[in-house]
Motif scaffolding. Structure first.
Motif, PDB file in Angstrom:
ATOM      1  N   TYR A  97       7.789   3.844  -1.257  1.00 58.13           N
ATOM      2  CA  TYR A  97       7.370   4.085   0.228  1.00 58.13           C
ATOM      3  C   TYR A  97       8.194   4.564   1.318  1.00 58.13           C
ATOM      4  O   TYR A  97       7.727   5.036   2.618  1.00 58.13           O
ATOM      5  CB  TYR A  97       7.299   2.536   0.160  1.00 58.13           C
ATOM      6  CG  TYR A  97       6.777   1.293   1.760  1.00 58.13           C
ATOM      7  CD1 TYR A  97       5.459   2.282   2.121  1.00 58.13           C
ATOM      8  CD2 TYR A  97       7.800   1.377   2.552  1.00 58.13           C
ATOM      9  CE1 TYR A  97       4.790   0.630   2.743  1.00 58.13           C
ATOM     10  CE2 TYR A  97       6.624   0.621   3.235  1.00 58.13           C
ATOM     11  CZ  TYR A  97       5.773   0.480   3.607  1.00 58.13           C
ATOM     12  OH  TYR A  97       5.825   0.047   4.758  1.00 58.13           O
ATOM     13  N   ASN A 120      -4.342   6.209  -0.171  1.00 48.08           N
ATOM     14  CA  ASN A 120      -3.493   5.372  -0.453  1.00 48.08           C
ATOM     15  C   ASN A 120      -4.214   3.859  -1.171  1.00 48.08           C
ATOM     16  O   ASN A 120      -5.245   3.341  -0.865  1.00 48.08           O
ATOM     17  CB  ASN A 120      -4.007   4.370   1.217  1.00 48.08           C
ATOM     18  CG  ASN A 120      -3.002   5.499   2.285  1.00 48.08           C
ATOM     19  OD1 ASN A 120      -1.746   5.887   2.264  1.00 48.08           O
ATOM     20  ND2 ASN A 120      -3.878   5.570   3.683  1.00 48.08           N
ATOM     21  N   VAL A 153       0.755  -0.696   0.341  1.00 49.19           N
ATOM     22  CA  VAL A 153       0.605   0.481  -0.018  1.00 49.19           C
ATOM     23  C   VAL A 153       0.991   1.397  -0.077  1.00 49.19           C
ATOM     24  O   VAL A 153       1.437   1.541   0.585  1.00 49.19           O
ATOM     25  CB  VAL A 153      -1.069  -0.079   1.198  1.00 49.19           C
ATOM     26  CG1 VAL A 153      -1.709   1.126   1.492  1.00 49.19           C
ATOM     27  CG2 VAL A 153      -1.979  -1.101   0.905  1.00 49.19           C
ATOM     28  N   GLN A 164       1.038   5.850  -0.468  1.00 48.44           N
ATOM     29  CA  GLN A 164       0.395   7.002  -0.690  1.00 48.44           C
ATOM     30  C   GLN A 164       0.751   7.121  -2.151  1.00 48.44           C
ATOM     31  O   GLN A 164       1.938   7.809  -2.770  1.00 48.44           O
ATOM     32  CB  GLN A 164       1.603   7.710   0.422  1.00 48.44           C
ATOM     33  CG  GLN A 164       0.815   8.912   0.748  1.00 48.44           C
ATOM     34  CD  GLN A 164       1.241  10.116   1.545  1.00 48.44           C
ATOM     35  OE1 GLN A 164       1.437   8.884   2.363  1.00 48.44           O
ATOM     36  NE2 GLN A 164       0.660  10.870   2.225  1.00 48.44           N
TER      37      GLN A 164
END
Length: 589
Positions: A94, A24, A8, A10
């Motif tokens: 990430y 997300n 996941v 952003q």
């Protein structure tokens, strides 16, 4: 199908006529191998949202597509190393997504205001000069069939997770039931051991109290003898020290006369040397500087010699005094060591027995703490299981809502969705039954905690009773010793005067109180006048007031420990004939 990356991340989302926002989004990269009709590799990039199940964008990159992408965006790598490089870029994004000013960003841009149709997914590096676009991929929105396949895949994974959780719940229930039964067995065993230890402790405390009273009497007699010996030894030491002091003063006086004579001789030599130096100054004018230096050196040496002589005499005197004191102290230390050895042997015997009782109590406390820790770990595991069940319920409810919305669009799949909803309801019923079972287990655990607290409280009460009994024993021993000393002084008067004997017997009768009944009067065989009978109660009252012991220590308790062997004294026959008393809770008849 081989999954290379799933995380996941952003992402900055840009839509037409809308403000930029952050979301997300789960990025999944799979490597698909096909062997028929031609052996080739395809890279599948998928964007999904864990909250919105209908959010699905796919992109399939073959070797031919990668060649055109390489030519368009100026890539310097081949298709074999492209997946790993792409994953490295995603990992950089990430790692920096929590920073205030991240260097690598993910951007999602769409021409429509509602994220529909094709979108551009880009990896951008930011610096003070410009935004550098490393890679840009155009993803297509998933069709209805692809969304259905994705939802079916999610549902199957949820079912697998649910089955795994059910297996874990069954296993934890079995473990908890086994641990509860084991804890109940250990509790029953420990309670039996506590009762056994309590009985053993009562018998040992009775024997120790009787033995302690006898040893205290013998030790008091020994201390009296040792005090007499010490007084005689101190007198002898004082006389020896006085004689030694006289001798040392005479020696110092003679030494002082010798020093005065030597000082006179030195002064005469000094004058002679000064006259010789004057003659040498007249004869040797050129050597004046050397003579002055030698003269100063001689003067400093003389001063040091005189100071050293005085220091040597002072140190000799101190050494003689210290030697005398060391001899006296060594003799005293030897005598005191003998006393200490005897007392230590008696104390070690009592302490060993006391330590054995304390070690048994500490071992019981450790076992109780272990049981408490086990119960705490069980409760924590139950809390974790409740959290997992609640999470599953939320996920199941969200799935039901999404499936109901999908039913309005796809009428052909109504029967299938009805079956799935019935299965989910069954799952909810199973979960409710599991929750009820967990509630019953929690109640059992709370009952076990209450039992543990009650056992700990009983242990604390027994310790307090032990402390109060020890205080009573020490106070009674002190009072008995004082009474025995006073009776030893009054024995000749008591034999000649029966009134004194009656007063002492009255004191003894008041010393052994009985709850709920008044003190009995002397029997008819004793020759006591009414005047003497009137004189006894004030003495008893005075003795009771001076003792200062609270009446709560003489109350009879069910869990109290009787003390035997404390009523032995030299005039027991007179007391038994004069005043028969009933058995007390603390003293034997």
């Amino acid at each position: 199908m081989e999954e290379l990356f799933s995380e996941v991340l952003q992402v900055n989302v840009r839509c037409r006529d809308c403000e930029e926002r952050k979301a997300n989004i789960r990025v999944t990269i799979d490597l698909q191998l096909t062997t028929s009709p031609v052996h080739k590799k395809d890279l599948l990039v998928r964007l999904t949202d864990d909250i919105d199940s209908y959010f699905l964008f796919n992109l399939t990159i073959s070797e031919e597509d990668f060649q055109s992408l390489k030519a368009q965006q100026g890539l310097l790598i081949d298709f074999a190393s492209f997946p790993q490089k792409f994953i490295d870029l995603l990992n950089l994004c990430y790692s920096e997504q929590k920073a205030e000013h991240p260097r690598f960003l993910l951007q999602l841009s769409c021409q429509s205001p509602l994220l529909e149709g094709p979108i551009n997914f880009s990896v951008v590096e930011t610096n003070a000069f410009k935004h550098l676009n490393h890679l840009s991929l155009r993803l297509a929105q998933g069709s209805d069939k692809e969304v259905k396949d994705y939802l079916a895949l999610c549902l199957s994974s949820l079912k697998v997770e649910k089955q795994a959780l059910e297996m874990r719940l069954k296993k934890t229930e079995d473990d908890l039931s086994r641990q509860l039964s084991y804890a109940q067995q250990t509790l029953s065993e420990k309670s039996k051991e506590l009762e056994k230890l309590r009985s053993e402790w009562m018998s040992q405390s009775n024997s120790l109290s009787s033995r302690h009273s006898l040893e205290l009497q013998s030790e008091r007699e020994k201390t009296v003898e040792l005090q007499n010996r010490l007084q005689q030894q101190t007198e002898q030491l004082r006389q020896e020290l006085e004689s030694a002091h006289r001798k040392s003063s005479q020696q110092l006086q003679s030494r002082l006369t010798e020093l005065e004579a030597s000082c006179r001789e030195l002064t005469e030599r000094k004058y002679k040397n000064e006259s010789v130096i004057r003659d040498l100054k007249v004869k040797l004018v050129g050597a004046e500087e050397e003579c002055q230096r030698s003269k100063q050196h001689i003067l400093s040496l003389r001063r040091e010699n005189s100071t050293l002589d005085t220091e040597v005499h002072d140190k000799e005197r101190l050494v003689s005094q210290l030697q005398m004191r060391v001899a006296v102290l060594e003799q005293e230390i030897k005598d005191k060591d003998q006393l200490m050895r005897r007392t230590k042997e008696v104390l070690e015997a009592t302490q060993q027995q006391k330590e054995s009782v304390e070690e048994n109590a500490e071992s019981k406390e450790l076992q109780i703490r272990k049981l408490e820790a086990a119960v705490k770990s069980l409760s924590e595991e139950l809390i974790k299981a409740n959290g997992i069940i609640k999470k599953l319920q939320g996920e199941v409810r969200s799935l039901i809502a999404k499936i109901k919305v999908k039913n309005s669009v796809t009428v052909s799949q109504e029967k299938v969705l009805q079956d799935t909803s019935e299965k989910l309801q069954n799952v909810e019923k199973d979960l409710q039954s599991v929750q009820q079972q967990l509630i019953t287990k929690d109640a059992q655990v709370s009952n076990l905690k209450e039992q543990l607290e009650s056992t700990v409280q009983k242990l604390n009460e027994s310790r307090e009773v032990l402390k109060t009994n020890e205080n009573v024993i020490s106070w009674l021993n002190k009072q008995l010793n004082e009474k025995q000393l006073s009776r030893k002084q009054q024995t000749p008067e008591a034999l000649e005067n029966p009134s004194v004997l009656s007063t002492t017997m009255g004191l003894r009768a008041h010393f052994y109180p009985q709850t709920g009944k008044p003190a009995t009067s002397p029997g008819p065989d004793v020759n006591v006048t009414p005047l003497e009978q009137r004189a006894v109660p004030p003495l008893n009252r005075q003795n009771g007031d001076s003792a200062g012991l609270d009446s709560k220590y003489f109350e009879r308790r069910d869990d109290s420990i009787p003390i035997y062997g404390l009523s032995s004294h030299p005039y027991r026959d007179f007391n038994t004939q004069a005043k028969p008393s009933k058995a007390s809770a603390y003293f034997s008849a």
